[in-house]
Design an enzyme around this catalytic site. Structure first.
Site, PDB file in Angstrom:
ATOM      1  N   ASN A 141     -14.049   6.424   4.847  1.00 19.78           N
ATOM      2  CA  ASN A 141     -14.216   5.416   5.899  1.00 19.78           C
ATOM      3  C   ASN A 141     -13.313   5.644   7.105  1.00 19.78           C
ATOM      4  O   ASN A 141     -13.713   5.374   8.238  1.00 19.78           O
ATOM      5  CB  ASN A 141     -13.990   4.017   5.339  1.00 19.78           C
ATOM      6  N   ASP A 143      -6.509  11.561   2.500  1.00 15.40           N
ATOM      7  CA  ASP A 143      -6.681  11.741   1.052  1.00 15.40           C
ATOM      8  C   ASP A 143      -8.123  12.141   0.759  1.00 15.40           C
ATOM      9  O   ASP A 143      -9.019  11.832   1.529  1.00 15.40           O
ATOM     10  CB  ASP A 143      -6.338  10.442   0.318  1.00 15.40           C
ATOM     11  N   TYR A 202       0.809  -1.226   0.000  1.00 22.74           N
ATOM     12  CA  TYR A 202       0.000   0.000   0.000  1.00 22.74           C
ATOM     13  C   TYR A 202       0.842   1.277   0.000  1.00 22.74           C
ATOM     14  O   TYR A 202       0.308   2.369  -0.162  1.00 22.74           O
ATOM     15  CB  TYR A 202      -0.913   0.032   1.223  1.00 22.74           C
ATOM     16  N   TYR A 218      -5.371  -0.426   9.585  1.00 25.36           N
ATOM     17  CA  TYR A 218      -6.040  -0.255   8.303  1.00 25.36           C
ATOM     18  C   TYR A 218      -6.988   0.937   8.412  1.00 25.36           C
ATOM     19  O   TYR A 218      -7.423   1.329   9.485  1.00 25.36           O
ATOM     20  CB  TYR A 218      -6.758  -1.510   7.808  1.00 25.36           C
ATOM     21  N   ASN A 243     -10.108   1.689   7.733  1.00 20.78           N
ATOM     22  CA  ASN A 243     -11.468   1.639   8.262  1.00 20.78           C
ATOM     23  C   ASN A 243     -11.543   1.519   9.775  1.00 20.78           C
ATOM     24  O   ASN A 243     -12.634   1.570  10.337  1.00 20.78           O
ATOM     25  CB  ASN A 243     -12.242   0.478   7.628  1.00 20.78           C
ATOM     26  N   HIS A 266      -4.281   6.315  -1.337  1.00 25.15           N
ATOM     27  CA  HIS A 266      -4.932   6.287  -0.022  1.00 25.15           C
ATOM     28  C   HIS A 266      -3.943   6.594   1.107  1.00 25.15           C
ATOM     29  O   HIS A 266      -4.360   6.833   2.231  1.00 25.15           O
ATOM     30  CB  HIS A 266      -5.556   4.905   0.183  1.00 25.15           C
TER      31      HIS A 266
END
Length: 159
Positions: free
Chosen positions: A123, A102, A24, A75, A77, A29
């Site tokens: 989220n 972001d 990632y 993460y 969320n 993100h």
């Protein structure tokens, strides 16, 4: 975290949102991670894992006082878990918090800062609002450009 309507002395915790892990690292993100990484580099600070905060943290000196940088490793969320843990540990008020995130609705590189507001469907921000029980904290949004196709695929793609 307490809901204090009057700021004490400014921001004391800057949280950059992103997803951890090499896969990632270069994704759109992770714009929040990129900004706090840049702040840490400029200040000569290094991040270290902090289990009690569910993330990586670094301390910098800014305007003569300590400011904490945090990159949740929960993460996106579940970002609120890290924000709440750090805020409670340091006995922070909501006005001490800035979250960097972001934003699909802003052109690439454009930023927007607000003292409070909605999650805008993000989220990570939604989870923070749910966990701290308020949206009355500062957020800095970094534009990642207008999406094409599936937003999930777009934000997890690279520039």
């Amino acid at each position: 975290m307490a809901d204090d309507t009057e700021p004490r002395n400014g921001i004391r915790l800057i949280v950059g949102l992103g997803n951890f892990g090499a896969e990632y690292e270069a994704t759109r993100h992770n714009a929040g991670y990129w900004l706090v990484d840049a702040i840490a580099r400029r200040a000569g600070a290094r991040f270290s894992g902090e289990r009690k905060f569910h993330g990586d943290a670094a301390r910098i000196r800014l305007a003569g006082r300590d400011v904490w940088l945090l990159k949740p490793t929960t993460y996106m969320n579940r970002s609120g878990q890290a924000v709440l843990a750090a805020g409670q540990f340091y006995k922070l008020e909501l006005t001490d918090l800035m979250v960097v995130v972001d934003d699909l609705a802003l052109p690439v590189g454009k930023i927007r800062i607000r003292k409070s507001g909605s999650s805008g469907g993000h989220n990570g921000l939604e989870d923070i609002v749910a966990r701290v029980g308020s949206d009355a904290w500062c957020r800095l949004r970094i534009g990642i450009g207008a999406r094409t196709g599936d937003p999930k695929v777009y934000v997890l793609g690279e520039f």
